[in-house]
Structure formats: C-alpha cells, structure tokens
Design a protein around this motif. Structure first.
Motif, PDB file in Angstrom:
ATOM      1  N   ARG A 160      -5.424  10.362  -1.659  1.00 52.17           N
ATOM      2  CA  ARG A 160      -6.002  10.502  -3.002  1.00 52.17           C
ATOM      3  C   ARG A 160      -4.919  10.476  -4.071  1.00 52.17           C
ATOM      4  NH1 ARG A 160      -7.623  16.348  -4.016  1.00 52.17           N
ATOM      5  NH2 ARG A 160      -5.335  16.390  -4.095  1.00 52.17           N
ATOM      6  N   ASP A 161      -3.848  11.215  -3.842  1.00 50.88           N
ATOM      7  CA  ASP A 161      -2.801  11.346  -4.842  1.00 50.88           C
ATOM      8  C   ASP A 161      -1.976  10.079  -4.996  1.00 50.88           C
ATOM      9  OD1 ASP A 161      -3.680  13.921  -5.177  1.00 50.88           O
ATOM     10  OD2 ASP A 161      -2.104  14.817  -3.916  1.00 50.88           O
ATOM     11  N   HIS A 162      -2.022   9.204  -4.002  1.00 50.82           N
ATOM     12  CA  HIS A 162      -1.265   7.946  -4.065  1.00 50.82           C
ATOM     13  C   HIS A 162      -2.204   6.735  -4.082  1.00 50.82           C
ATOM     14  CE1 HIS A 162       1.799  10.771  -2.480  1.00 50.82           C
ATOM     15  NE2 HIS A 162       2.648  10.005  -3.152  1.00 50.82           N
ATOM     16  N   PHE A 163      -3.416   6.958  -4.551  1.00 54.31           N
ATOM     17  CA  PHE A 163      -4.399   5.875  -4.503  1.00 54.31           C
ATOM     18  C   PHE A 163      -3.988   4.674  -5.345  1.00 54.31           C
ATOM     19  CE2 PHE A 163      -8.628   3.873  -4.809  1.00 54.31           C
ATOM     20  CZ  PHE A 163      -8.948   3.871  -3.460  1.00 54.31           C
ATOM     21  N   ALA A 164      -3.236   4.923  -6.415  1.00 52.05           N
ATOM     22  CA  ALA A 164      -2.762   3.804  -7.239  1.00 52.05           C
ATOM     23  C   ALA A 164      -1.867   2.881  -6.423  1.00 52.05           C
ATOM     24  CB  ALA A 164      -2.003   4.323  -8.457  1.00 52.05           C
ATOM     25  N   GLU A 165      -1.088   3.460  -5.494  1.00 52.13           N
ATOM     26  CA  GLU A 165      -0.247   2.631  -4.635  1.00 52.13           C
ATOM     27  C   GLU A 165      -1.088   1.854  -3.629  1.00 52.13           C
ATOM     28  OE1 GLU A 165       3.126   4.754  -2.925  1.00 52.13           O
ATOM     29  OE2 GLU A 165       2.904   6.236  -4.531  1.00 52.13           O
ATOM     30  N   VAL A 166      -2.155   2.506  -3.124  1.00 55.11           N
ATOM     31  CA  VAL A 166      -3.062   1.812  -2.213  1.00 55.11           C
ATOM     32  C   VAL A 166      -3.631   0.571  -2.879  1.00 55.11           C
ATOM     33  CG1 VAL A 166      -5.213   1.993  -0.914  1.00 55.11           C
ATOM     34  CG2 VAL A 166      -3.651   3.945  -0.981  1.00 55.11           C
ATOM     35  N   MET A 167      -3.961   0.698  -4.170  1.00 52.77           N
ATOM     36  CA  MET A 167      -4.611  -0.389  -4.907  1.00 52.77           C
ATOM     37  C   MET A 167      -3.631  -1.370  -5.535  1.00 52.77           C
ATOM     38  SD  MET A 167      -7.854   0.022  -4.544  1.00 52.77           S
ATOM     39  CE  MET A 167      -8.558  -0.995  -5.843  1.00 52.77           C
ATOM     40  N   ALA A 168      -2.363  -1.007  -5.624  1.00 52.87           N
ATOM     41  CA  ALA A 168      -1.394  -1.851  -6.328  1.00 52.87           C
ATOM     42  C   ALA A 168      -1.267  -3.219  -5.665  1.00 52.87           C
ATOM     43  CB  ALA A 168      -0.036  -1.157  -6.364  1.00 52.87           C
TER      44      ALA A 168
ATOM     45  N   GLY B 229       0.807  -1.203   0.000  1.00 52.29           N
ATOM     46  CA  GLY B 229       0.000   0.000   0.000  1.00 52.29           C
ATOM     47  C   GLY B 229       0.846   1.261   0.000  1.00 52.29           C
ATOM     48  N   HIS B 230       0.281   2.357   0.453  1.00 55.16           N
ATOM     49  CA  HIS B 230       0.998   3.636   0.559  1.00 55.16           C
ATOM     50  C   HIS B 230       1.150   3.988   2.035  1.00 55.16           C
ATOM     51  CE1 HIS B 230       2.323   7.710  -0.067  1.00 55.16           C
ATOM     52  NE2 HIS B 230       1.325   8.166   0.675  1.00 55.16           N
ATOM     53  N   PHE B 231       2.365   4.394   2.402  1.00 55.86           N
ATOM     54  CA  PHE B 231       2.655   4.726   3.795  1.00 55.86           C
ATOM     55  C   PHE B 231       3.397   6.046   3.863  1.00 55.86           C
ATOM     56  CE2 PHE B 231       5.861   4.742   7.192  1.00 55.86           C
ATOM     57  CZ  PHE B 231       5.036   4.668   8.306  1.00 55.86           C
ATOM     58  N   GLU B 232       3.002   6.883   4.801  1.00 55.04           N
ATOM     59  CA  GLU B 232       3.744   8.102   5.091  1.00 55.04           C
ATOM     60  C   GLU B 232       3.490   8.479   6.549  1.00 55.04           C
ATOM     61  OE1 GLU B 232       1.524  11.812   3.459  1.00 55.04           O
ATOM     62  OE2 GLU B 232       1.232  10.221   1.973  1.00 55.04           O
ATOM     63  N   ASP B 233       4.401   9.310   7.103  1.00 55.47           N
ATOM     64  CA  ASP B 233       4.316   9.644   8.527  1.00 55.47           C
ATOM     65  C   ASP B 233       3.133  10.539   8.869  1.00 55.47           C
ATOM     66  OD1 ASP B 233       6.527   8.158   9.260  1.00 55.47           O
ATOM     67  OD2 ASP B 233       7.929   9.805   8.909  1.00 55.47           O
TER      68      ASP B 233
END
Length: 311
Positions: free
Chosen positions: A270-278, A258-262
């Motif tokens: 929203r801007d990294h949703f493709a990573e969430v779904m990858a 998924g997408h991870f940030e601090d």
C-alpha cells in the motif's frame, strides 16, 4: 514489381471469408497466387442475418478474376466441422500452407446469457483452436506453416464487449504459446487486431463512429498487412499487431520494475503503490517465463536463468 510478395503454389484457408475482412484477405491472397479455401458458415450468428451463399460468391469472384478458390461452409465451432475444412483443402490441393482464422460473431457484453457466451467462445476461441488442431499434424509433417489469428483491441478494454473481448484475449494467449512452442520450426503464428468497417462494426450504435470507420478503415487496408504475415518471409512469430487505415503497429505487453522487498506485507505494498504503478524500466517479456529473469535479477539468484543472469 520484382520484389512483390507472392504465394504462388501455396494453399490458404481463410475462415469467416464470406464478406468484410475475411473476403478482403481471401481476394488478396488469391491475387498474389494462393489457392484459397473460402470458408463461411453462412447461417445467422448470435445477432444478424446469415448469408448461405456468401462463401461461394467470394470464391466465384476470385475465379472470375483468374484466381483459384473454392467455397466451404463447415463450422469452425465444432471439432468435426473444423476437421472437414482442413480435409476439404487437403483433398482438393494436397497441402495447406496458410491458415487465417477470421471467423467471428457478435457478442452481447460481459454477462451475456450463457448460451451467447458459449456461442461467442465456440466461434472465436474454440474455432481457432479447432482449425489449428486439425491442420497442425500437416504443418509438423511438412515443417512449414503460416498462421494469422484474429483478435481485437476490445481485449484492451472496450466498453460493453466482455464476452467478445474474453474470447479474443484467449486467441492472443493461445497464439503466443504456440509461437513459443514452435520457435525452432518454420511455423510462424501471429495475431491481428484489425480495425475495419465491416458488417459487425456497422452494427455499432454510434453513427458518428461507424461513418468514420467507413471513410477511413477499408478491410483491404488490413489485408495488405495480413498478407505479409502469411508470407514465407515474415520476420516474426508470436507478435500481435493493431492494423487499420493504412497503419500497422506492434502491440506490446510490458512489465515495469514495480516495488520489490524481501519481506512484503499488505501495508508495504500500500505504502509503495506508486512504485507498483510507475511506468519506469519497461520490459516486454516474450513468453510467460520472460519476466522471471527480472525476478532472478532482483533476488540475486539466477536459478534456471544462469546464462542470462550473472550470479
């Protein structure tokens, strides 16, 4: 066959065994030496006609073939009924080694009337809970048990099956937790997602689909794998299997990195949703805590998972 899987001397309870899958399970268990309590309520469910003599006919057929079986017509949907099922087996044979929860009724969709929802949940989910609640002290006392709970691939999103799928999803969750809670005991709990031509599937509105099921998906082909899950040598617990037409396949519940940030925000997700779904870096957690190890790795803080995650 010298290596034939046998259940000689064991006692099995099979619920919903008056026909279809349950009957196939009961017959094969008896053929392999088990004494079988054939349970079937035999009264109409949410839809369809009841058959009060179904359990006795299956049990009689087993006895005629040289096996040992008794009929039971108590309801799994009540605590007292489920307790009576287990007591029946204990009083007759003094032990229970195997429970195969198969009892089920039709559903009517995601927003079926409340009384229908109650009946579906009471039979599929609470019926499973009730029978296991009744047998569990016996399993713990003996330090042994084999459980096969019946779910459904409808849980994965079959259209129009909301009430039924919700109940079956509960069965999967319950089974996985029981397996985790009892991982240090010789009590194995696994789940079947069967695909078979039965009275329930025959009622589907698509004749092409039902004809295809009838050609290829005999209940006996599911029973063959179910017996392995009932056997002393079963190598796993807490697993779910899609089984039908001679195929058995492990069902995985996986997470991605998924997408991870601090310091996340709605906009960053929203801007990294493709990573969430990858779908990259798939992992298959074996418990509710399983994916927390991934969090520990991402955070750089092993917390309670220090043995698994270097600091």
């Amino acid at each position: 066959m010298s290596d034939e899987l046998r259940l000689d001397g064991q006692v099995a309870i099979v619920t919903g065994a008056g026909g279809g899958l349950g009957a196939a399970h009961a017959v094969l268990l008896a053929e392999r030496g088990a004494r079988v309590l054939v349970n079937d309520l035999g009264t109409p469910g949410v839809a369809g006609d009841g058959d009060p003599g179904a359990a006795e006919r299956v049990a009689a057929g087993i006895r005629a073939a040289g096996g040992q079986a008794l009929a039971d017509t108590h309801s799994v949907a009540t605590v007292d009924g489920a307790a009576a099922i287990v007591d029946h087996a204990l009083q007759e044979w003094g032990q229970v080694d195997v429970v195969l929860n198969n009892a089920g009724i039709f559903g009517r969709g995601a927003f079926s009337p409340p009384e229908v929802y109650d009946a579906v949940l009471s039979t599929h989910l609470m019926g499973t809970v009730n029978v296991l609640r009744a047998v569990w002290p016996h399993f713990l006392e003996r330090g042994y048990g084999r459980v096969v709970n019946t779910a459904s691939s409808s849980f994965l999103g079959t259209p129009g099956s909301g009430d039924y799928a919700a109940a079956k999803g509960g069965v999967i969750g319950l089974s996985r937790v029981l397996a985790t809670d009892n991982r240090d005991r010789d009590i194995a709990i696994n789940v079947l997602m069967p695909v078979a031509h039965t009275r329930m599937t025959a009622a589907a509105p698509d004749p092409v689909y039902t004809d295809w099921l009838q050609r290829w998906f005999a209940p006996e082909k599911v029973a063959a794998f179910a017996l392995l899950l009932c056997h002393r040598s079963v190598p796993v617990s807490g697993e779910t299997f899609l089984v039908g037409a001679g195929r058995a396949s492990r069902v995985l519940f996986a997470t991605t990195r998924g997408h991870f940030e601090d310091d996340p925000s709605p906009e960053s997700f929203r801007d990294h949703f493709a990573e969430v779904m990858a779908g990259h870096d798939l992992q298959t957690p074996t418990s509710g805590q399983g994916d927390l190890i991934r969090y520990a790795e991402l955070l750089g803080d092993p917390g309670p998972f220090a043995p698994a995650v270097p600091g």
